[in-house]
Design a protein around this motif. Structure first.
Motif, PDB file in Angstrom:
ATOM      1  N   GLY A 120     -22.269  24.114  26.064  1.00 51.38           N
ATOM      2  CA  GLY A 120     -21.306  23.097  26.510  1.00 51.38           C
ATOM      3  C   GLY A 120     -20.791  23.354  27.905  1.00 51.38           C
ATOM      4  N   HIS A 121     -19.782  24.183  27.995  1.00 48.87           N
ATOM      5  CA  HIS A 121     -19.141  24.505  29.283  1.00 48.87           C
ATOM      6  C   HIS A 121     -20.063  25.350  30.175  1.00 48.87           C
ATOM      7  CE1 HIS A 121     -16.040  26.306  31.878  1.00 48.87           C
ATOM      8  NE2 HIS A 121     -16.383  27.481  31.428  1.00 48.87           N
ATOM      9  N   SER A 122     -20.769  26.289  29.558  1.00 47.83           N
ATOM     10  CA  SER A 122     -21.815  27.067  30.235  1.00 47.83           C
ATOM     11  C   SER A 122     -22.932  27.197  29.195  1.00 47.83           C
ATOM     12  CB  SER A 122     -21.268  28.440  30.642  1.00 47.83           C
ATOM     13  OG  SER A 122     -22.190  29.102  31.477  1.00 47.83           O
ATOM     14  N   THR A 143     -18.184  36.521  26.965  1.00 47.05           N
ATOM     15  CA  THR A 143     -18.325  35.181  26.382  1.00 47.05           C
ATOM     16  C   THR A 143     -19.262  34.330  27.231  1.00 47.05           C
ATOM     17  OG1 THR A 143     -16.349  34.326  27.512  1.00 47.05           O
ATOM     18  CG2 THR A 143     -16.048  35.272  25.294  1.00 47.05           C
ATOM     19  N   HIS A 144     -19.212  34.525  28.562  1.00 46.87           N
ATOM     20  CA  HIS A 144     -20.149  33.889  29.490  1.00 46.87           C
ATOM     21  C   HIS A 144     -19.991  34.566  30.833  1.00 46.87           C
ATOM     22  CE1 HIS A 144     -16.389  31.695  29.946  1.00 46.87           C
ATOM     23  NE2 HIS A 144     -16.861  30.881  30.868  1.00 46.87           N
ATOM     24  N   LEU A 145     -20.757  34.132  31.833  1.00 49.67           N
ATOM     25  CA  LEU A 145     -20.812  34.878  33.091  1.00 49.67           C
ATOM     26  C   LEU A 145     -20.012  34.222  34.225  1.00 49.67           C
ATOM     27  CD1 LEU A 145     -24.555  36.072  33.056  1.00 49.67           C
ATOM     28  CD2 LEU A 145     -22.501  37.420  32.540  1.00 49.67           C
ATOM     29  N   HIS A 146     -19.128  33.279  33.929  1.00 50.70           N
ATOM     30  CA  HIS A 146     -18.287  32.714  34.988  1.00 50.70           C
ATOM     31  C   HIS A 146     -17.427  33.806  35.621  1.00 50.70           C
ATOM     32  CE1 HIS A 146     -18.496  28.276  33.433  1.00 50.70           C
ATOM     33  NE2 HIS A 146     -19.606  28.671  34.026  1.00 50.70           N
ATOM     34  N   TYR A 147     -17.027  33.560  36.897  1.00 53.92           N
ATOM     35  CA  TYR A 147     -16.355  34.592  37.699  1.00 53.92           C
ATOM     36  C   TYR A 147     -15.118  35.166  37.005  1.00 53.92           C
ATOM     37  CZ  TYR A 147     -12.234  31.848  38.842  1.00 53.92           C
ATOM     38  OH  TYR A 147     -11.045  31.175  38.748  1.00 53.92           O
ATOM     39  N   ASP A 148     -14.425  34.328  36.207  1.00 50.65           N
ATOM     40  CA  ASP A 148     -13.157  34.780  35.612  1.00 50.65           C
ATOM     41  C   ASP A 148     -13.363  35.487  34.272  1.00 50.65           C
ATOM     42  OD1 ASP A 148     -13.960  32.146  34.847  1.00 50.65           O
ATOM     43  OD2 ASP A 148     -12.004  31.787  33.920  1.00 50.65           O
ATOM     44  N   HIS A 149     -14.604  35.666  33.876  1.00 46.83           N
ATOM     45  CA  HIS A 149     -14.894  36.327  32.597  1.00 46.83           C
ATOM     46  C   HIS A 149     -15.809  37.540  32.751  1.00 46.83           C
ATOM     47  CE1 HIS A 149     -13.089  33.122  30.062  1.00 46.83           C
ATOM     48  NE2 HIS A 149     -13.293  32.435  31.186  1.00 46.83           N
ATOM     49  N   ALA A 150     -16.512  37.626  33.877  1.00 46.10           N
ATOM     50  CA  ALA A 150     -17.551  38.667  33.985  1.00 46.10           C
ATOM     51  C   ALA A 150     -17.540  39.368  35.339  1.00 46.10           C
ATOM     52  CB  ALA A 150     -18.925  38.043  33.715  1.00 46.10           C
ATOM     53  N   SER A 154     -12.420  31.386  23.884  1.00 41.77           N
ATOM     54  CA  SER A 154     -12.718  31.506  25.310  1.00 41.77           C
ATOM     55  C   SER A 154     -12.815  30.091  25.893  1.00 41.77           C
ATOM     56  CB  SER A 154     -13.985  32.332  25.525  1.00 41.77           C
ATOM     57  OG  SER A 154     -14.245  32.500  26.916  1.00 41.77           O
ATOM     58  N   ASP A 155     -13.805  29.821  26.722  1.00 40.84           N
ATOM     59  CA  ASP A 155     -13.837  28.525  27.411  1.00 40.84           C
ATOM     60  C   ASP A 155     -14.482  27.416  26.574  1.00 40.84           C
ATOM     61  OD1 ASP A 155     -12.580  29.846  29.384  1.00 40.84           O
ATOM     62  OD2 ASP A 155     -14.103  29.569  30.925  1.00 40.84           O
ATOM     63  N   ALA A 156     -14.727  27.668  25.295  1.00 41.47           N
ATOM     64  CA  ALA A 156     -15.099  26.556  24.404  1.00 41.47           C
ATOM     65  C   ALA A 156     -13.909  25.624  24.231  1.00 41.47           C
ATOM     66  CB  ALA A 156     -15.572  27.073  23.050  1.00 41.47           C
TER      67      ALA A 156
HETATM   68 ZN   LIG Z   1     -15.907  29.375  32.139  1.00 39.79          ZN
END
Ligand SMILES: [Zn+2]
Ligand SMILES: [Zn+2]
Length: 270
Positions: free
Chosen positions: A172-174, A93-100, A193-195
């Protein structure tokens, strides 16, 4: 032609408690309730296809960032009789540490992500400490390695991966955050996800403080509404309520894996 519905599972792998309201909401009232965050990966499964959504984080990141890690996200797939080494498609969904994180635990997979997310995580925005905070450099480097190995599939905006599964960029968030719309036996379910970290974010138009563009984040809530069968078909990315609203995949997986294709025990509207 009818589309075969997907089964959709959320696997809870980590937790963060004792949060301050300002960690969840911009302009938080310091006296308001501060929800904990749960951390999930998701599984979409039907006869012709299996998709893993996000890869979570490992032990090192959990210790460094003070998160409680219950289980390895990749290894937890075995709870659903899936072998991470055999996974062919991962949607990030995106590359933040908790997702990727832990991409190396999916050696056979292609990784689907938005053009803009890769550009964001490797470009000028990362010169700003506040924007790079939710990224771990090693994860971004691992994703670059996947690109060079020919294991990345880039998407630009809205895409239909297969009938019954579409991706949509929200930002938005990323900058390149994407959400998923999945056809299930109860209709279109949207993995936000983080939306929307919590139900409160999309329900009340609240802004999560990890932010690239507030306007896009707020527009994202409208998109969730348009894509989902109802507000009860929107699955926030970090809300502990998800584990209470949806039934366990099996009795022995209570509190660990829930079925999002099942009807929730009560409506989030009440
Ligand atoms: Zn995130
Ligand atoms: Zn997140």
């Amino acid at each position: 032609m009818s589309i075969e519905p997907f089964e959709v599972f959320a696997i809870r792998y980590a937790h963060h408690g004792k949060r301050h309201p300002a960690e969840n909401f911009v302009l938080a009232d310091p006296h308001e309730f501060a929800s904990d965050l749960d951390y999930f990966i998701w599984v979409l499964r039907r006869n012709d296809a299996t998709y893993i959504v996000d890869t979570g984080f490992g032990e090192e990141a959990a210790i460094r960032r003070g998160r409680e890690l219950f289980r390895s996200p990749a290894e937890s797939l075995r709870l659903l009789d899936l072998d991470p080494h055999k996974v062919t498609d991962v949607i990030l969904t995106h590359l933040h540490y908790d997702h990727a994180g832990t991409l190396d635990q999916f050696p056979r997979a292609r990784f689907h992500l938005q053009d803009l997310e890769m550009a964001y995580a490797t470009g000028r925005s990362m010169c700003h400490a506040g924007l790079r905070l939710p990224f771990d450099l090693e994860n971004v480097l691992d994703m670059v390695r996947k690109v060079f190995a020919g294991c990345a599939v880039f998407h630009d905006g809205d895409t239909e991966l297969v009938p019954g599964l579409t991706l949509h960029r929200v930002g938005g968030h990323s900058a390149g955050l994407q959400i998923l719309r999945v056809w299930t036996r109860r209709g279109w379910v949207v993995l936000a996800s983080d939306a929307s970290h919590l139900y409160a974010h999309f329900q009340c138009g609240r802004i999560f403080p990890v932010l690239y563009n507030a306007g896009e984040m707020l527009e994202g809530y409208k998109l969730l509404d348009r894509l989902a069968g109802s507000p009860d078909h929107i699955i926030p990315g970090h809300d502990p309520l998800v584990m209470q609203l949806y039934p366990a995949a099996r009795p022995d997986l209570e509190g660990i894996v829930v079925r999002l294709h099942a009807t929730p025990s009560h409506s989030v509207l009440t």
